[in-house]
Design a protein around this motif. Structure first.
Motif, mmCIF file in Angstrom:
data_model
loop_
_atom_site.group_PDB
_atom_site.id
_atom_site.type_symbol
_atom_site.label_atom_id
_atom_site.label_comp_id
_atom_site.label_asym_id
_atom_site.label_seq_id
_atom_site.Cartn_x
_atom_site.Cartn_y
_atom_site.Cartn_z
ATOM 1 N N THR A 34 1.056 -1.289 -0.152
ATOM 2 C CA THR A 34 0.115 -0.106 -0.017
ATOM 3 C C THR A 34 0.857 1.226 0.061
ATOM 4 O O THR A 34 2.141 1.288 0.341
ATOM 5 N N ASP A 35 0.338 2.467 -0.486
ATOM 6 C CA ASP A 35 1.139 3.753 -0.500
ATOM 7 C C ASP A 35 1.102 4.175 0.801
ATOM 8 O O ASP A 35 0.078 4.237 1.569
ATOM 9 N N GLU A 36 2.145 4.438 1.515
ATOM 10 C CA GLU A 36 2.380 5.233 2.551
ATOM 11 C C GLU A 36 2.656 6.470 2.718
ATOM 12 O O GLU A 36 1.924 7.266 3.490
ATOM 13 N N ALA A 37 3.455 7.110 1.824
ATOM 14 C CA ALA A 37 4.005 8.539 1.751
ATOM 15 C C ALA A 37 4.773 8.396 0.501
ATOM 16 O O ALA A 37 5.150 7.783 -0.178
ATOM 17 N N SER A 38 5.550 9.686 0.230
ATOM 18 C CA SER A 38 6.370 9.944 -0.653
ATOM 19 C C SER A 38 7.316 11.289 -0.368
ATOM 20 O O SER A 38 6.844 11.801 0.639
ATOM 21 N N VAL A 39 8.307 11.276 -1.113
ATOM 22 C CA VAL A 39 9.301 12.371 -0.894
ATOM 23 C C VAL A 39 9.441 12.973 -2.106
ATOM 24 O O VAL A 39 9.572 12.282 -3.277
ATOM 25 N N THR A 40 9.174 14.289 -2.481
ATOM 26 C CA THR A 40 9.144 14.960 -3.505
ATOM 27 C C THR A 40 10.173 16.344 -3.519
ATOM 28 O O THR A 40 10.538 16.609 -2.348
ATOM 29 N N ALA A 41 10.119 17.017 -4.636
ATOM 30 C CA ALA A 41 11.102 18.090 -4.546
ATOM 31 C C ALA A 41 10.636 19.179 -3.454
ATOM 32 O O ALA A 41 11.446 19.876 -3.030
ATOM 33 N N ALA A 42 9.269 19.004 -3.262
ATOM 34 C CA ALA A 42 8.681 20.176 -2.421
ATOM 35 C C ALA A 42 9.124 19.870 -1.253
ATOM 36 O O ALA A 42 9.141 21.037 -0.304
ATOM 37 N N GLN A 43 9.742 18.969 -0.636
ATOM 38 C CA GLN A 43 10.261 18.667 0.736
ATOM 39 C C GLN A 43 11.679 18.875 0.801
ATOM 40 O O GLN A 43 12.244 18.770 2.011
ATOM 41 N N ASN A 315 12.453 7.163 -10.658
ATOM 42 C CA ASN A 315 13.011 8.303 -11.449
ATOM 43 C C ASN A 315 12.081 8.909 -12.338
ATOM 44 O O ASN A 315 12.057 10.065 -12.577
ATOM 45 N N THR A 316 11.192 8.202 -12.955
ATOM 46 C CA THR A 316 10.091 8.529 -13.959
ATOM 47 C C THR A 316 9.317 9.609 -13.427
ATOM 48 O O THR A 316 9.117 10.719 -13.809
ATOM 49 N N ASN A 317 8.664 9.215 -12.317
ATOM 50 C CA ASN A 317 7.848 10.032 -11.458
ATOM 51 C C ASN A 317 8.573 11.006 -10.499
ATOM 52 O O ASN A 317 7.826 11.723 -9.732
ATOM 53 N N LYS A 318 9.609 11.087 -10.359
ATOM 54 C CA LYS A 318 10.496 11.959 -9.785
ATOM 55 C C LYS A 318 10.166 12.119 -8.394
ATOM 56 O O LYS A 318 9.775 13.227 -7.805
ATOM 57 N N LYS A 319 10.150 11.020 -7.687
ATOM 58 C CA LYS A 319 9.718 10.919 -6.188
ATOM 59 C C LYS A 319 10.200 9.573 -5.587
ATOM 60 O O LYS A 319 10.838 8.805 -6.349
ATOM 61 N N ILE A 320 10.566 9.880 -4.255
ATOM 62 C CA ILE A 320 10.713 8.481 -3.577
ATOM 63 C C ILE A 320 9.350 8.004 -2.959
ATOM 64 O O ILE A 320 8.758 8.630 -2.162
#
Length: 334
Positions: A34-43, A315-320
């Motif tokens: 399940t999706d828990e969270a993500s890390v993006t450039a905004a953080q 890498n495609t979606n630019k997030k962890i």
């Protein structure tokens, strides 16, 4: 009610039946992410930058992310941004990072690979420089660096084409020269200038051999015993090739070998029981291209695990992407 039905259908169709059976109830268990969270450039920092995630690793509750020309560091539990490291800094020496590919932490050191033909070695405590291997010229030491892993005193560096160079960690000191000679060489069978994922587990170096369409296994005891000869004739791996699967990344925990694999234009996340995977039996218990029919995976260049959470460098979606593995019991009627 419709959500419950959808979830049950997803578990039954998207995840293979595991061997985890409750003998007292005849329940069978199914695993699903399940999706828990993500890390993006905004953080990152003031949130105005970019995120181009490549190699990742987790050590001592810190998440390290290769982000283009920057090493980003987060708290692996809270996902709080901690710092950005932009250069190798030691005394009066300052070398800006460029084109970072891979990262590994071992024995209080951070090993950071650059496609621009350098391996940076930093102090884990303060991220200050210890030394570098390679001087940034592809005709010296490394023909680029596309992957690194370190464990039990050995440093494995994947460079361009089909070569992995092996060093003793003890060769790299505060005063060692940048042009170190490897103690051994390995052959990846196929390869050019792609990012590579490497793991050490069960006495083997395990490589996601995207170009060889196979996972590559190198016995570490054999590497040590045949190191000198391998400088002339690099050691070839034990493999069991797929017909159309390109392994991109692998992470092995106490229970699972979690992999990203590419088939044509589709990217899969697969979970194999660890022991089966190490014995080259590839029967995935979880085989999915997205999470519950949403958010399809892009090219995943790195995977890391901590406790029950899985970190994916998409890498495609630019997030962890941070997933959690869950287990459902389905009772069988007699």
């Amino acid at each position: 009610m419709s959500k419950l039905v959808f979830l049950l259908l997803l578990i039954l169709t998207g995840c293979n039946d595991s061997d985890d059976v409750n003998a007292s109830t005849d329940d069978k268990y199914y695993y699903y992410p399940t999706d828990e969270a993500s890390v993006t450039a905004a953080q990152i920092g003031d949130g105005t930058g970019t995120l181009d995630p490549r190699g990742i690793t987790i050590a001592n509750d810190k998440l390290y992310v290769c982000n283009g020309n920057v090493l980003e560091i987060f708290d692996a539990k809270t996902l709080k941004y901690l710092k950005s490291v932009t250069a190798f800094s030691k005394g009066t020496t300052n070398i800006p990072f460029t084109n970072l590919s891979s990262v590994c932490v071992d024995n209080k050191r951070i090993y950071l690979g650059s496609v621009d033909s350098r391996l940076f070695v930093l102090d884990e405590t303060n991220t200050l420089g210890i030394n570098t291997v390679g001087n940034g010229q592809w005709w010296n030491t490394f023909v680029h660096v596309f992957g690194v892993v370190v464990k039990d005193g050995l440093v494995f560096v994947k460079e361009k084409n089909t070569t992995i160079k092996v060093f003793e960690a003890s060769q790299i000191t505060e005063t060692s020269k940048w042009d170190l000679a490897p103690i051994a060489k390995l052959n990846t069978l196929n390869g050019y200038d792609e990012f590579y994922s490497l793991q050490i587990e069960g006495g083997n170096l395990v490589v996601a051999g995207r170009n060889a369409k196979a996972y590559l296994y190198y016995d570490i005891a054999s590497i040590r015993a045949n190191a000198a000869a391998s400088l002339e004739n690099p050691i070839v791996p034990v493999t069991k090739a797929f017909s159309d699967v390109k392994p991109l990344a692998v992470s092995i925990s106490s229970d699972w070998a979690i992999t990203s694999e590419n088939v044509g234009a589709v990217n899969f996340l697969r979970f194999y029981p660890k022991e089966e995977f190490l014995n080259k039996t590839y029967s995935a218990r979880i085989n999915t291209t997205d999470i519950m029919g949403k958010n399809p995976f892009g090219t995943i260049l790195g995977i890391a695990q901590v406790e029950d959470r899985i970190f994916l460098s998409d890498n495609t979606n630019k997030k962890i992407r941070i997933l959690r593995l869950k287990k459902a019991a389905i009772s069988e009627q007699k």
